[in-house]
Scaffold this motif. Structure first.
Motif, PDB file in Angstrom:
ATOM      1  N   LYS A   1     -49.553  -5.833  16.832  1.00 24.24           N
ATOM      2  CA  LYS A   1     -49.462  -5.286  18.197  1.00 24.24           C
ATOM      3  C   LYS A   1     -48.588  -4.028  18.201  1.00 24.24           C
TER       4      LYS A   1
ATOM      5  N   ASN B   1     -50.203  -1.153  16.088  1.00 28.00           N
ATOM      6  CA  ASN B   1     -51.375  -0.627  16.776  1.00 28.00           C
ATOM      7  C   ASN B   1     -50.964   0.373  17.859  1.00 28.00           C
ATOM      8  N   LEU B   2     -49.957  -0.025  18.652  1.00 31.27           N
ATOM      9  CA  LEU B   2     -49.530   0.825  19.771  1.00 31.27           C
ATOM     10  C   LEU B   2     -48.873   2.119  19.279  1.00 31.27           C
ATOM     11  N   THR B   3     -47.976   2.010  18.294  1.00 28.53           N
ATOM     12  CA  THR B   3     -47.181   3.195  17.926  1.00 28.53           C
ATOM     13  C   THR B   3     -47.845   4.061  16.866  1.00 28.53           C
TER      14      THR B   3
ATOM     15  N   GLN C   1     -52.763   3.996  17.514  1.00 27.12           N
ATOM     16  CA  GLN C   1     -53.279   4.678  18.720  1.00 27.12           C
ATOM     17  C   GLN C   1     -52.610   6.025  18.977  1.00 27.12           C
ATOM     18  N   ASN C   2     -51.278   6.086  18.781  1.00 28.63           N
ATOM     19  CA  ASN C   2     -50.557   7.276  19.247  1.00 28.63           C
ATOM     20  C   ASN C   2     -49.901   8.136  18.159  1.00 28.63           C
TER      21      ASN C   2
ATOM     22  N   SER D   1     -42.548   3.749  24.379  1.00 31.15           N
ATOM     23  CA  SER D   1     -43.586   2.765  24.019  1.00 31.15           C
ATOM     24  C   SER D   1     -42.955   1.439  23.608  1.00 31.15           C
TER      25      SER D   1
ATOM     26  N   LEU E   1     -43.262  -2.161  25.410  1.00 34.71           N
ATOM     27  CA  LEU E   1     -43.810  -3.297  24.664  1.00 34.71           C
ATOM     28  C   LEU E   1     -42.869  -4.501  24.723  1.00 34.71           C
TER      29      LEU E   1
END
Length: 386
Positions: A23, A26-28, A31-32, A336, A340
């Motif tokens: 998780k 994926n976010l840091t 995706q970004n 972010s 989270l």
């Protein structure tokens, strides 16, 4: 140049620690593109009691600062010792034969050095003892080497300084002097270049009993000339006095071949001594820099473990992650992560990053976030303090 700042963070396991990792990554990262992340693997360390962990938390904060300071001292002194090869410093700063970023991103707990059967306090004490010993050895080794260096520098200065201060032994020859005379002596006189004519006009008349036409110019530097003059022993003091009144400086010098040879031998001995000490000292500094850096990262690892257990409780269930932030996205990355993990801590959602004082948790006077966070800077050459 790649950023040398890393964030060591941890968050509680979701259903599994793998999910926590996915998780966050994926976010840091995916995706970004705000960071490159690595799992930071910790072994099953002994938890002990809650009281012990709270006590250890404060000790670890102090130990972290101490070990980092000694590690940076080792790097700084290695740079000094390398002198004109200082540009080779980065390639000499390794941990377990790896560059520091590789050692950190591929971190493996060193079971042989820090057996996990020991209590955490036992491991912490052994790190403290090892680094204290290294620091004490550094003090004595650096003091010996610095003395050698300064003796050599003083001697070299005497070989090359102004004619008023430098060693004259290298500039004169036996034939410049009257030898073995009962009555006569040859003096060496330093004359400013602007006064050469003055010297030629006056040197025979600065006292009685000066040998006519006995002055010869035997050496010049940028500002002065070195002249000889021969006279009777009995008028030496008078001659020195009148010379000084005319801005001519008589240097104290007796031609003695044995002494001159001894002086040259001493210089070459110091040069050889320094060369002899250089190799072993550089090797010692490299090996012990590596030891200190390894100790430092293990202290960070224990801190993450202790703070995660204190924050997230038992049974132990958290994922430690090493984050290499993208320099340009620091604020977005922080936002972010706060988003989270804001559910972990209601007090941190209002102003994550505020300075707050949580007694006994080792967070006083440091940045506080809803997740466990420590900063590591692998640049050992600049002055970076956490």
């Amino acid at each position: 140049m790649a950023s040398t700042e890393y964030w060591l963070i941890s968050a509680p396991g979701d259903k599994t620690c793998q999910q926590t990792w996915e998780k966050m990554n994926n976010l840091t990262a995916v995706q970004n593109q705000l960071s490159v992340n690595h799992k930071f693997n910790l072994p099953d360390l002994k938890v002990g009691t809650l009281d012990q962990l709270v006590g250890l938390s404060d000790d670890l904060a102090k130990l972290d600062t101490y070990v980092e300071t000694v590690t940076r001292k080792m790097a700084g002194y290695l740079g000094e010792v390398l002198e004109d090869q200082r540009d080779k410093l980065p390639e000499n700063l390794l941990a377990n034969q790896m560059d520091l970023a590789t050692y950190l991103t591929k971190f493996q707990w060193e079971m042989a050095k820090f057996p996990i059967k020991q209590s955490l306090k036992g491991i912490v004490d052994s790190i403290n003892n090892q680094v204290t010993q290294i620091e004490n050895d550094l003090k004595s080794k650096s003091s010996n080497y610095n003395n050698l260096k300064s003796n050599l520098a003083n001697m070299e200065r005497k070989q090359t300084g102004s004619l008023l201060t430098r060693n004259l032994g290298d500039l004169v020859k036996k034939q410049d002097f009257v030898q073995n005379s009962e009555y006569l002596v040859t003096l060496l006189v330093v004359v400013p270049k602007a006064f050469y004519q003055d010297w030629q006009a006056k040197y025979e008349h600065l006292a009685e009993m000066v040998v006519p036409r006995s002055s010869k110019l035997i050496f010049e530097d940028h500002d002065h000339g070195l002249f000889t003059v021969t006279l009777f022993f009995k008028v030496v003091d008078e001659y020195k006095l009148h010379a000084r009144e005319n801005k001519f400086v008589v240097r104290e010098f007796t031609y003695n071949e044995e002494e001159l040879t001894a002086g040259k031998n001493e210089l070459s001995k110091l040069i050889n001594d320094k060369k002899k000490h250089f190799g072993p000292l550089v090797r010692w500094l490299k090996v012990n820099f590596s030891e200190c850096f390894i100790c430092w990262i293990h202290v960070k690892a224990i801190r993450v473990f202790v703070e995660s257990v204190l924050r997230y409780g038992l049974p132990v269930n958290f994922q430690a992650i090493l984050v290499h932030p993208n320099k340009k996205g620091l604020k977005r990355l922080r936002d972010s992560l706060n988003q989270l993990y804001s559910h972990l801590d209601s007090s941190a959602t209002g102003g994550a990053g505020d300075i707050v004082d949580i007694p006994g948790l080792g967070f006083n006077m440091s940045e506080y976030y809803p997740y466990v966070y420590f900063k590591i800077n692998t640049d050992m050459i600049g002055d970076h303090r956490n």
